[in-house]
Design an enzyme around this catalytic site. Sequence first.
Site, mmCIF file in Angstrom:
data_model
loop_
_atom_site.group_PDB
_atom_site.id
_atom_site.type_symbol
_atom_site.label_atom_id
_atom_site.label_comp_id
_atom_site.label_asym_id
_atom_site.label_seq_id
_atom_site.Cartn_x
_atom_site.Cartn_y
_atom_site.Cartn_z
ATOM 1 C CE LYS A 198 35.675 66.587 38.133
ATOM 2 N NZ LYS A 198 34.670 65.733 37.472
ATOM 3 C CE LYS A 251 36.797 68.900 35.028
ATOM 4 N NZ LYS A 251 35.734 67.952 34.989
HETATM 5 C C1 PBG Z 1 31.444 65.399 35.503
HETATM 6 C C2 PBG Z 1 32.329 66.430 34.902
HETATM 7 C C3 PBG Z 1 32.428 67.798 35.232
HETATM 8 C C4 PBG Z 1 33.301 68.358 34.291
HETATM 9 C C5 PBG Z 1 33.719 67.329 33.460
HETATM 10 N N1 PBG Z 1 33.116 66.140 33.869
HETATM 11 C C6 PBG Z 1 31.725 68.606 36.237
HETATM 12 C C7 PBG Z 1 32.014 68.382 37.672
HETATM 13 O O1 PBG Z 1 32.767 67.498 38.047
HETATM 14 O O2 PBG Z 1 31.453 69.105 38.464
HETATM 15 C C8 PBG Z 1 33.670 69.806 34.211
HETATM 16 C C9 PBG Z 1 34.163 70.244 32.886
HETATM 17 C C10 PBG Z 1 34.163 71.711 32.661
HETATM 18 O O3 PBG Z 1 33.905 72.532 33.555
HETATM 19 O O4 PBG Z 1 34.440 72.076 31.530
HETATM 20 N N2 PBG Z 1 31.863 64.847 36.681
#
Ligand code: PBG
Length: 326
Positions: A198, A251
Amino acid sequence: MKELNFARHRRLRTSESMRALVRETHLHKEDLIYPIFIIDGENIKNEIPSMPGIYQLSMDKLGEEMDEVAALGIKSVILFGVPFEHDKDPQGSGAFHHNGLVQEGTRFVKKNYPDILVIADTCLCEYTDHGHCGLVEGEKILNDESLDLLVRTAISQAEAGADIIAPSNMMDGFVTAIRTGLDEAGYQDIPIMSYSVKYASAFYGPFRDAANGAPQFGDRKTYQMDPANRLEAFREAESDVEEGADFLIVKPALSYLDVIRDVKNSFTLPIVAYNVSGEYSMVKAAAQNGWIDEKAIVLETLTSMKRAGADLIITYFSKDVARWIN
Ligand code: PBG
């Protein structure tokens, strides 16, 4: 011309039937995971301004949404909670409350739509008053101290009936901590879909409107990955595999197709691409301006994610795609 010898690639492109016959990559409804934002309160259906077509829904509106999801043949949803501001605290205790939003949403879906898989997003950022994904001390995000809260969150989600736990907070060791916690609580059969790779991405901007979860100070670069790094993705995925993950998420998706391919080639677990909020918003904005053909762009981008190696895609376009496939 006679002596020329070259490949006739166009032979396999002569008609739609011929092209379908040799098509290498397919999108199926079974590949799609639809994100749903459950907001505290009653009778709320707020369209997220930066994400047209996506809503914050109160529990009493969840049925309408789920009826649509079920009718379209979508087989899995991922649930996020959007609590009241005054319910947030430094520990994010709303994340592991017995009657929390994801927990109650899970109970509702499993009771009324038993065949639809519920994936519970396991993170603290929507529930902490500082908006970070772990406990903080001053400006520091604490790793090991946060793990216990994540384990409690995962167990409460499993108790509520979640089919899959999806930890997204990027603390080191979260997979082993959650695996051990789930096993000890009797949930050996609940898989972990780890947000393994991520990145600290600007593409999450609209999600932070949707989930009211923007960090109140600093950013997430001490726990999410640097977009410039490729080898680091192998290290993250490798440790999650060793710790017992059952799925690996990469992601965002669109700017990271190379990483999806790398991870697919190196590991045998199912790979999940998260087609994030900013990727959705860009397509919607351009489509609303009449600058692109939305359906064609969405199908092309999601197909590209599968071609890159994704087995599954978490996408806000799930309902549209299911409609088009049907
Ligand atoms: C929470 C989370 C996030 C997303 C999914 N779970 C935000 C982040 O980590 O800042 C982002 C999903 C999206 O942008 O569609 N940790």
